[in-house]
Design an enzyme around this catalytic site. Structure first.
Site, PDB file in Angstrom:
ATOM      1  N   ILE A   1       0.846  -1.203   0.000  1.00  0.00           N
ATOM      2  CA  ILE A   1       0.000   0.000   0.000  1.00  0.00           C
ATOM      3  C   ILE A   1       0.883   1.255   0.000  1.00  0.00           C
ATOM      4  CG2 ILE A   1      -1.808   1.268   1.229  1.00  0.00           C
ATOM      5  CD1 ILE A   1      -2.614  -1.491   2.491  1.00  0.00           C
TER       6      ILE A   1
ATOM      7  N   LEU B   1       2.662   3.910   7.590  1.00  0.00           N
ATOM      8  CA  LEU B   1       2.159   2.618   7.111  1.00  0.00           C
ATOM      9  C   LEU B   1       3.049   1.445   7.498  1.00  0.00           C
ATOM     10  CD1 LEU B   1       1.794   4.677   4.198  1.00  0.00           C
ATOM     11  CD2 LEU B   1       0.092   2.881   4.018  1.00  0.00           C
TER      12      LEU B   1
ATOM     13  N   SER C   1       2.527  -6.923   8.519  1.00  0.00           N
ATOM     14  CA  SER C   1       1.132  -6.783   8.097  1.00  0.00           C
ATOM     15  C   SER C   1       0.403  -8.110   7.861  1.00  0.00           C
ATOM     16  CB  SER C   1       1.084  -5.959   6.809  1.00  0.00           C
ATOM     17  OG  SER C   1       1.621  -6.713   5.742  1.00  0.00           O
TER      18      SER C   1
ATOM     19  N   THR D   1      -6.159  -0.925  10.337  1.00  0.00           N
ATOM     20  CA  THR D   1      -6.936  -1.993   9.708  1.00  0.00           C
ATOM     21  C   THR D   1      -8.292  -2.184  10.387  1.00  0.00           C
ATOM     22  OG1 THR D   1      -6.997  -4.404   9.497  1.00  0.00           O
ATOM     23  CG2 THR D   1      -5.598  -3.551  11.212  1.00  0.00           C
ATOM     24  N   ASP D   2      -9.246  -2.727   9.644  1.00  0.00           N
ATOM     25  CA  ASP D   2     -10.552  -3.059  10.250  1.00  0.00           C
ATOM     26  C   ASP D   2     -10.445  -4.255  11.198  1.00  0.00           C
ATOM     27  OD1 ASP D   2     -10.160  -5.070   8.350  1.00  0.00           O
ATOM     28  OD2 ASP D   2     -12.153  -4.909   7.459  1.00  0.00           O
TER      29      ASP D   2
ATOM     30  N   LYS E   1      -0.453 -12.996   0.748  1.00  0.00           N
ATOM     31  CA  LYS E   1      -1.857 -12.706   1.029  1.00  0.00           C
ATOM     32  C   LYS E   1      -2.713 -13.414  -0.032  1.00  0.00           C
ATOM     33  CE  LYS E   1      -0.702  -9.540   4.213  1.00  0.00           C
ATOM     34  NZ  LYS E   1      -0.283  -8.190   3.977  1.00  0.00           N
TER      35      LYS E   1
ATOM     36  N   PRO F   1      -4.462 -23.358  -1.478  1.00  0.00           N
ATOM     37  CA  PRO F   1      -4.779 -23.788  -0.106  1.00  0.00           C
ATOM     38  C   PRO F   1      -5.881 -22.944   0.535  1.00  0.00           C
ATOM     39  CG  PRO F   1      -2.739 -22.499  -0.133  1.00  0.00           C
ATOM     40  CD  PRO F   1      -3.211 -22.571  -1.547  1.00  0.00           C
TER      41      PRO F   1
ATOM     42  N   TYR G   1      -8.282 -22.154   3.522  1.00  0.00           N
ATOM     43  CA  TYR G   1      -8.343 -22.456   4.952  1.00  0.00           C
ATOM     44  C   TYR G   1      -9.778 -22.825   5.374  1.00  0.00           C
ATOM     45  CZ  TYR G   1      -3.856 -19.845   5.397  1.00  0.00           C
ATOM     46  OH  TYR G   1      -2.573 -19.384   5.288  1.00  0.00           O
TER      47      TYR G   1
HETATM   48  P1  NAD Z   1       3.396  -4.614   3.551  1.00  0.00           P
HETATM   49  O1  NAD Z   1       3.753  -5.753   4.456  1.00  0.00           O
HETATM   50  O2  NAD Z   1       3.256  -4.856   2.090  1.00  0.00           O
HETATM   51  O3  NAD Z   1       4.479  -3.448   3.701  1.00  0.00           O
HETATM   52  C1  NAD Z   1       4.990  -3.060   4.940  1.00  0.00           C
HETATM   53  C2  NAD Z   1       6.210  -2.188   4.673  1.00  0.00           C
HETATM   54  O4  NAD Z   1       6.726  -1.775   5.951  1.00  0.00           O
HETATM   55  C3  NAD Z   1       7.350  -2.927   3.947  1.00  0.00           C
HETATM   56  O5  NAD Z   1       7.874  -2.111   2.928  1.00  0.00           O
HETATM   57  C4  NAD Z   1       8.371  -3.164   5.038  1.00  0.00           C
HETATM   58  O6  NAD Z   1       9.711  -3.205   4.553  1.00  0.00           O
HETATM   59  C5  NAD Z   1       8.142  -1.966   5.955  1.00  0.00           C
HETATM   60  N1  NAD Z   1       8.553  -2.233   7.323  1.00  0.00           N
HETATM   61  C6  NAD Z   1       8.231  -3.317   8.081  1.00  0.00           C
HETATM   62  N2  NAD Z   1       8.838  -3.218   9.281  1.00  0.00           N
HETATM   63  C7  NAD Z   1       9.519  -2.041   9.294  1.00  0.00           C
HETATM   64  C8  NAD Z   1      10.333  -1.390  10.249  1.00  0.00           C
HETATM   65  N3  NAD Z   1      10.548  -1.938  11.457  1.00  0.00           N
HETATM   66  N4  NAD Z   1      10.866  -0.190   9.939  1.00  0.00           N
HETATM   67  C9  NAD Z   1      10.658   0.359   8.717  1.00  0.00           C
HETATM   68  N5  NAD Z   1       9.912  -0.232   7.769  1.00  0.00           N
HETATM   69  C10 NAD Z   1       9.359  -1.415   8.049  1.00  0.00           C
HETATM   70  O7  NAD Z   1       2.083  -4.013   4.183  1.00  0.00           O
HETATM   71  P2  NAD Z   1       0.809  -3.346   3.477  1.00  0.00           P
HETATM   72  O8  NAD Z   1      -0.143  -4.405   3.145  1.00  0.00           O
HETATM   73  O9  NAD Z   1       1.258  -2.399   2.445  1.00  0.00           O
HETATM   74  O10 NAD Z   1       0.200  -2.531   4.723  1.00  0.00           O
HETATM   75  C11 NAD Z   1       0.602  -1.203   4.992  1.00  0.00           C
HETATM   76  C12 NAD Z   1      -0.180  -0.686   6.179  1.00  0.00           C
HETATM   77  O11 NAD Z   1      -1.572  -0.733   5.897  1.00  0.00           O
HETATM   78  C13 NAD Z   1       0.035  -1.504   7.448  1.00  0.00           C
HETATM   79  O12 NAD Z   1       0.113  -0.621   8.532  1.00  0.00           O
HETATM   80  C14 NAD Z   1      -1.215  -2.370   7.530  1.00  0.00           C
HETATM   81  O13 NAD Z   1      -1.526  -2.674   8.873  1.00  0.00           O
HETATM   82  C15 NAD Z   1      -2.253  -1.455   6.914  1.00  0.00           C
HETATM   83  N6  NAD Z   1      -3.379  -2.142   6.256  1.00  0.00           N
HETATM   84  C16 NAD Z   1      -3.160  -3.124   5.331  1.00  0.00           C
HETATM   85  C17 NAD Z   1      -4.239  -3.730   4.696  1.00  0.00           C
HETATM   86  C18 NAD Z   1      -4.043  -4.779   3.627  1.00  0.00           C
HETATM   87  O14 NAD Z   1      -5.045  -5.362   3.166  1.00  0.00           O
HETATM   88  N7  NAD Z   1      -2.837  -5.054   3.183  1.00  0.00           N
HETATM   89  C19 NAD Z   1      -5.552  -3.341   5.019  1.00  0.00           C
HETATM   90  C20 NAD Z   1      -5.744  -2.341   5.983  1.00  0.00           C
HETATM   91  C21 NAD Z   1      -4.638  -1.744   6.593  1.00  0.00           C
HETATM   92  P1  TYD Z   2      -5.293 -12.654   3.931  1.00  0.00           P
HETATM   93  O1  TYD Z   2      -5.069 -12.228   2.530  1.00  0.00           O
HETATM   94  O2  TYD Z   2      -4.164 -13.267   4.694  1.00  0.00           O
HETATM   95  O3  TYD Z   2      -5.887 -11.384   4.699  1.00  0.00           O
HETATM   96  P2  TYD Z   2      -6.522 -11.277   6.202  1.00  0.00           P
HETATM   97  O4  TYD Z   2      -6.214 -12.510   6.956  1.00  0.00           O
HETATM   98  O5  TYD Z   2      -5.805 -10.098   6.730  1.00  0.00           O
HETATM   99  O6  TYD Z   2      -7.990 -11.069   5.982  1.00  0.00           O
HETATM  100  O7  TYD Z   2      -6.503 -13.694   3.950  1.00  0.00           O
HETATM  101  C1  TYD Z   2      -7.761 -13.369   3.399  1.00  0.00           C
HETATM  102  C2  TYD Z   2      -8.692 -14.549   3.646  1.00  0.00           C
HETATM  103  O8  TYD Z   2      -8.235 -15.679   2.899  1.00  0.00           O
HETATM  104  C3  TYD Z   2      -8.705 -14.988   5.110  1.00  0.00           C
HETATM  105  O9  TYD Z   2     -10.018 -15.437   5.451  1.00  0.00           O
HETATM  106  C4  TYD Z   2      -7.753 -16.164   5.135  1.00  0.00           C
HETATM  107  C5  TYD Z   2      -7.938 -16.783   3.752  1.00  0.00           C
HETATM  108  N1  TYD Z   2      -6.739 -17.466   3.204  1.00  0.00           N
HETATM  109  C6  TYD Z   2      -6.819 -18.784   2.738  1.00  0.00           C
HETATM  110  O10 TYD Z   2      -7.905 -19.417   2.766  1.00  0.00           O
HETATM  111  N2  TYD Z   2      -5.684 -19.380   2.249  1.00  0.00           N
HETATM  112  C7  TYD Z   2      -4.479 -18.739   2.207  1.00  0.00           C
HETATM  113  O11 TYD Z   2      -3.471 -19.343   1.771  1.00  0.00           O
HETATM  114  C8  TYD Z   2      -4.413 -17.378   2.671  1.00  0.00           C
HETATM  115  C9  TYD Z   2      -3.112 -16.621   2.635  1.00  0.00           C
HETATM  116  C10 TYD Z   2      -5.573 -16.784   3.153  1.00  0.00           C
END
Ligand code: NAD
Ligand code: TYD
Length: 350
Positions: free
Chosen positions: A15, A84, A88, A133-134, A197, A213, A215
């Site tokens: 993100i 951010l 995550s 996050t939610d 993810k 896979p 879950y």
């Molecule tokens: P991501 O795991 O893809 O990226 C995280 C980034 O943070 C990476 O570039 C990593 O190198 C950096 N990072 C991790 N530890 C660090 C540290 N100690 N110091 C400096 N940098 C560090 O995560 P994302 O999916 O892009 O999520 C970004 C933010 O959005 C997070 O705070 C997450 O909780 C929030 N968020 C994510 C989702 C989602 O669906 N991915 C949804 C809602 C909120």
């Molecule tokens: P994920 O992308 O890990 O997001 P979050 O757990 O933060 O919602 O998972 C999305 C949904 O998919 C969650 O219900 C777990 C499921 N899932 C699987 O069934 N198999 C997988 O290999 C992964 C990674 C997730």
């Protein structure tokens, strides 16, 4: 538009890279300092198209290192923060809860402390935006939605550590008047997401004809938002949100995992010119995730009514765009799935 220097943490991640790109391109008067420690999830390849822009700087460093964060605030005279950086992934936080706590809680308190010290209680033009996050709200039954007032009830080490960080951010508002704003967003999907993810993992496995896979019973439900819409919501809240407020961000787009997986399989079969339902044959039910939250669903009406923000694409469009990106960017996918990804995959799925 005023000149200011904005620290974006985690900007090399999924993100974060979309937020950095948007801010660098849309706001040439802002200087964007991207601070990232480049964990497995951070990748500077994600920002190739903006790395040479004159209003962009990258700093490699760890938010858990308090001294380093102080130095960054001093070196760049940071005006505002979009935070951010985080560990995550729920499954990784189950393997290593302490790392989630260190990064998500200690990293956040360090940033809050450095901001407060650097701004010396003069908060004119300052802002600390915490991206959350939610999942902090816990798990829903078949009915209902998360609203901003829903009591926190986190149930995984990841969501508990994010909840802790949210509480600290609010505490700095109430105790020290630090001008903060928080958003809590639903599941994101889109380009540049690390294939741990659900959606990018399954795209990669479908491409390679590997098992998918699923879950538990596959009936877990998530509300999916295209990452570029999340970046646009962050832009809106960053510029128009009120200090001390929380905004829920969602796609109004709930899918049971198994229905989403069927759609993904069918779109992939079309993109790869495979026979109908070929990829559905790869679906494999596996052991459930411990503590697996049943359903997340966001009520984002506050953001719509107060700040006039809504998602811009349908799920079908966003998913097609995402599939196209992964199929066109094989090198990116091959690079991030070599090395340590293999051992993570074995640990999680064997
Ligand atoms: P991501 O795991 O893809 O990226 C995280 C980034 O943070 C990476 O570039 C990593 O190198 C950096 N990072 C991790 N530890 C660090 C540290 N100690 N110091 C400096 N940098 C560090 O995560 P994302 O999916 O892009 O999520 C970004 C933010 O959005 C997070 O705070 C997450 O909780 C929030 N968020 C994510 C989702 C989602 O669906 N991915 C949804 C809602 C909120
Ligand atoms: P994920 O992308 O890990 O997001 P979050 O757990 O933060 O919602 O998972 C999305 C949904 O998919 C969650 O219900 C777990 C499921 N899932 C699987 O069934 N198999 C997988 O290999 C992964 C990674 C997730």
């Amino acid at each position: 538009m005023s000149k200011k220097t904005i620290l974006i943490t985690g900007g090399a991640g999924f993100i974060g890279s979309h937020v950095v790109r948007r801010m660098v391109q849309h706001y040439p008067d802002y200087t964007i300092v991207n601070l990232d420690s480049l964990t497995y999830a951070g990748n500077l390849e994600n920002l190739k198209d903006v790395e040479k822009k004159s209003n962009y700087v990258f700093e490699k460093g760890d938010i858990v290192d308090a001294k380093f964060i102080d130095q960054i605030f001093e070196k760049y005279s940071i005006d505002q923060v979009i935070h951010l950086a985080a560990e995550s992934h729920v499954d990784r936080s189950i393997h290593n809860p302490r790392l989630a706590v260190e990064t998500n809680i200690m990293g956040t308190i360090n940033l809050l402390t450095s901001a407060r010290n650097s701004w010396k209680d003069n908060f004119e033009g300052k802002r600390f935006y915490h991206v959350s996050t939610d999942e902090v709200y816990g798990s829903l039954g078949a009915e209902g939605f998360f609203v901003e007032e829903t009591p926190y009830d986190p149930r995984s080490p990841y969501s508990a550590s994010k909840a802790g960080s949210d509480h600290l951010v609010r505490a700095f508002f109430h105790t020290f008047n630090l001008p903060i704003v928080i958003s809590n967003c639903s599941n994101n999907y889109g380009s540049h997401q690390f294939p741990e993810k659900l959606i990018p993992l399954f795209i990669n496995n479908i491409k390679n004809e590997k098992p998918l896979p699923v879950y538990g019973d596959g009936k877990y439900t998530r509300d999916w938002l295209w990452v570029e819409d999340h970046a646009s919501a962050i832009d809106t809240i960053f510029h128009k949100g009120k200090n001390g407020e929380t905004y829920n961000i969602g796609g109004n787009n709930e899918w049971k995992n198994i229905d989403l997986i069927h759609l993904l399989c069918d779109q992939m079969d079309e993109a790869l010119d495979r026979s109908t339902h070929f990829s559905r044959g790869l679906i494999t039910y596996v052991k459930d995730r411990p503590g697996h939250d049943r359903r997340y669903a966001i009520d984002a009406s506050k953001l719509k009514n107060e700040l006039n923000w809504e998602p811009s694409v349908t799920f079908q469009e966003g998913l097609k765009n995402t599939i196209d990106w992964y199929l066109k960017n094989e090198d990116w996918l091959n690079n991030v799935t070599s090395g340590s990804y293999q051992s993570y995959y074995k640990k999680q799925y064997s």
